[in-house]
Write a protein that holds these residues in place. Structure first.
Motif, PDB file in Angstrom:
ATOM      1  N   ILE A 168     -98.109 -18.888 -52.315  1.00 12.36           N
ATOM      2  CA  ILE A 168     -97.728 -19.918 -53.286  1.00 12.36           C
ATOM      3  C   ILE A 168     -96.953 -19.258 -54.409  1.00 12.36           C
ATOM      4  O   ILE A 168     -97.455 -18.378 -55.111  1.00 12.36           O
ATOM      5  CB  ILE A 168     -98.984 -20.647 -53.838  1.00 12.36           C
ATOM      6  CG1 ILE A 168     -99.743 -21.319 -52.692  1.00 12.36           C
ATOM      7  CG2 ILE A 168     -98.584 -21.670 -54.902  1.00 12.36           C
ATOM      8  CD1 ILE A 168     -98.922 -22.289 -51.848  1.00 12.36           C
TER       9      ILE A 168
ATOM     10  N   ASP B 174     -93.198 -29.650 -57.562  1.00 11.82           N
ATOM     11  CA  ASP B 174     -94.357 -30.467 -57.938  1.00 11.82           C
ATOM     12  C   ASP B 174     -94.194 -31.920 -57.499  1.00 11.82           C
ATOM     13  O   ASP B 174     -93.146 -32.538 -57.697  1.00 11.82           O
ATOM     14  CB  ASP B 174     -94.565 -30.391 -59.452  1.00 11.82           C
ATOM     15  CG  ASP B 174     -95.176 -29.055 -59.843  1.00 11.82           C
ATOM     16  OD1 ASP B 174     -95.541 -28.277 -58.936  1.00 11.82           O
ATOM     17  OD2 ASP B 174     -95.288 -28.803 -61.058  1.00 11.82           O
TER      18      ASP B 174
ATOM     19  N   HIS C 130    -100.439 -27.240 -53.600  1.00  5.80           N
ATOM     20  CA  HIS C 130     -99.251 -26.541 -53.076  1.00  5.80           C
ATOM     21  C   HIS C 130     -99.545 -25.954 -51.697  1.00  5.80           C
ATOM     22  O   HIS C 130     -98.697 -25.967 -50.814  1.00  5.80           O
ATOM     23  CB  HIS C 130     -98.820 -25.421 -54.030  1.00  5.80           C
ATOM     24  CG  HIS C 130     -97.935 -25.879 -55.163  1.00  5.80           C
ATOM     25  ND1 HIS C 130     -96.751 -26.551 -54.944  1.00  5.80           N
ATOM     26  CD2 HIS C 130     -98.048 -25.741 -56.510  1.00  5.80           C
ATOM     27  CE1 HIS C 130     -96.174 -26.806 -56.119  1.00  5.80           C
ATOM     28  NE2 HIS C 130     -96.942 -26.336 -57.080  1.00  5.80           N
TER      29      HIS C 130
ATOM     30  N   GLY D 282     -94.794 -24.119 -53.305  1.00  4.24           N
ATOM     31  CA  GLY D 282     -94.390 -23.919 -54.699  1.00  4.24           C
ATOM     32  C   GLY D 282     -92.874 -23.956 -54.806  1.00  4.24           C
ATOM     33  O   GLY D 282     -92.163 -23.775 -53.798  1.00  4.24           O
TER      34      GLY D 282
ATOM     35  N   ILE E 189    -102.863 -25.820 -57.432  1.00  3.76           N
ATOM     36  CA  ILE E 189    -102.415 -24.752 -56.518  1.00  3.76           C
ATOM     37  C   ILE E 189    -102.891 -25.046 -55.092  1.00  3.76           C
ATOM     38  O   ILE E 189    -102.159 -24.825 -54.121  1.00  3.76           O
ATOM     39  CB  ILE E 189    -102.958 -23.365 -56.960  1.00  3.76           C
ATOM     40  CG1 ILE E 189    -102.771 -23.160 -58.449  1.00  3.76           C
ATOM     41  CG2 ILE E 189    -102.278 -22.250 -56.170  1.00  3.76           C
ATOM     42  CD1 ILE E 189    -101.364 -23.194 -58.930  1.00  3.76           C
TER      43      ILE E 189
ATOM     44  N   SER F 101     -94.762 -20.402 -57.584  1.00  4.47           N
ATOM     45  CA  SER F 101     -94.272 -21.506 -58.412  1.00  4.47           C
ATOM     46  C   SER F 101     -93.901 -20.972 -59.786  1.00  4.47           C
ATOM     47  O   SER F 101     -93.878 -19.764 -60.003  1.00  4.47           O
ATOM     48  CB  SER F 101     -95.351 -22.592 -58.510  1.00  4.47           C
ATOM     49  OG  SER F 101     -96.383 -22.152 -59.362  1.00  4.47           O
TER      50      SER F 101
END
Ligand code: KG4
Ligand code: ZN
Length: 356
Positions: free
Chosen positions: A133, A321, A115, A286, A112, A135
């Motif tokens: 963030i 990612d 990100h 994200g 994280i 995701s």
């Protein structure tokens, strides 16, 4: 200093070489979408096996694309938390093997935090800033004081933003992964057909009493919205049963209305965090940060704030990612003289600092 970064926390096998935390020399991502599609979601054991199968080739490709030999690399980093345990272990084992073989420092990185760093890697160097963030597995608001300084301001109480997009996409039979497909379908609905779930979008930023100094106001919840979509599609508010038949126009309206409400929630919380922390800049990361409507809405609303809030989105390839974000962040640990031991372990669910 050049760092080889490795990422295997979920369903992407990735490796990248990044110089001095800023210059991306290579960024290779092997996605496993096709393997998981028949199951409608990520199957952890399938993911781990595919990582083991592809990791060597992906690392070779990242080294070749960066025109680097092991001599040119100063450290090896791998995401070791959070993620699927079997998947994380593959990347951590690969990084350890290379660190031993090449005699380089090893760094275990938080996915994280990677990100969050994607924005800085893409050129956004304003500190402090607020980072949202969003995701498939996480929804978090941070106050970011520097590349390695994070304070959690809010997080999700239930589903992650991307998970909600994926589950609603599944209800709309949009396949896997559903988030991008839902975004495309939503574009077909006219603006006036996007308000079905408006009442669940929370208060607009700047409404009286918002932001409160009650810290929980920066937490997220998407499960009520997701359930509202489910019952809307069922046509009843009780029990279980088949979803009703709906027209293409109605499907697009449901997708757009869900997206609109989800984006409202994300935008409202982010701007509320900026105002509460008195910070005039926000960045988003994200996979959900690829969403066009989120980009548009946050930019529009931030421009209306007084004073205006600066907003930054990394390019889509750095939102989803990838290994460049952890290789870039690892540079800052390396520059501080930090490294991890060979006893570095994978940690699927690290204890997170709770909001302040
Ligand atoms: O950051 P990411 O690649 O992986 C995780 O760390 O989870 O995020 C993947 C998530 C998925 O839920 C996917 O559906 C969502 O990001 N996503 C999107 C879009 N592109 C990816 N959601 C909404 N709109 C998009 N355009
Ligand atoms: Zn991720």
């Amino acid at each position: 200093m050049k760092v080889l970064g490795i990422e295997t926390s979920c369903d992407e096998t990735a490796a990248a070489v990044v110089e001095d935390g800023r210059r991306i020399l290579s960024n290779i991502v092997a996605s496993q979408f096709d393997l998981h599609r028949p199951f409608g979601g990520v199957v952890p054991e399938v993911a781990a096996r595919a990582h083991a199968e592809h990791i060597t080739a992906v690392i070779d490709e990242a080294m070749a694309a960066a025109a680097c030999s092991p001599r040119d690399i100063d450290a090896v980093s791998a995401v070791n938390r959070p993620g699927l345990i079997g998947a994380l272990l593959v990347g951590v084992a690969a990084a350890k093997a290379l660190a031993i073989a090449w005699g380089k420092p090893l760094l275990g990185m938080d996915h994280i935090h990677g990100h969050v760093y994607a924005s800085t890697l893409a050129g956004f160097t304003v500190f402090p800033h607020i980072s949202l963030i969003v995701s498939g597995g996480h929804t978090c608001l941070y106050r970011v004081g520097g590349p390695l300084e994070f304070t959690v301001l809010g997080q999700t109480a239930d589903d992650a933003a991307g998970e909600a997009f994926d589950k609603v996409a599944k209800m709309l039979e949009l396949g896997f992964p559903g988030g991008p497909a839902l975004g495309k379908l939503a574009e077909q609905a006219p603006a006036e057909a996007r308000g079905l779930f408006k009442h669940l979008a929370g208060r607009p930023a700047g409404s009286p009493g918002d932001p409160a100094d009650r810290p929980t106001d920066l937490d997220f919840s998407f499960s009520g919205l997701k359930t509202a979509v489910y019952y809307h599609l069922r046509g009843t508010t009780r029990g279980r049963g088949p979803l009703r038949e709906i027209t293409e126009t109605e499907r697009a309206a449901v997708a757009a209305s869900f997206q609109e409400a989800a984006c409202e929630i994300m935008v409202n919380k982010t701007l509320a965090a900026c105002r509460r922390e008195k910070i005039g800049a926000a960045a988003v990361g994200g996979g959900v940060a690829c969403n066009k409507r989120l980009r548009e809405m946050l930019k529009e609303r931030a421009a209306l704030e007084k004073p205006e809030i600066q907003v930054f989105f990394p390019p889509p390839a750095l939102c989803t990612d990838n290994a460049a974000m952890n290789a870039g962040l690892a540079y800052h640990r390396l520059a501080r003289g930090e490294a991890d031991g060979l006893d570095l372990d994978a940690d699927p669910t690290p204890k997170r600092q709770f909001r302040v």
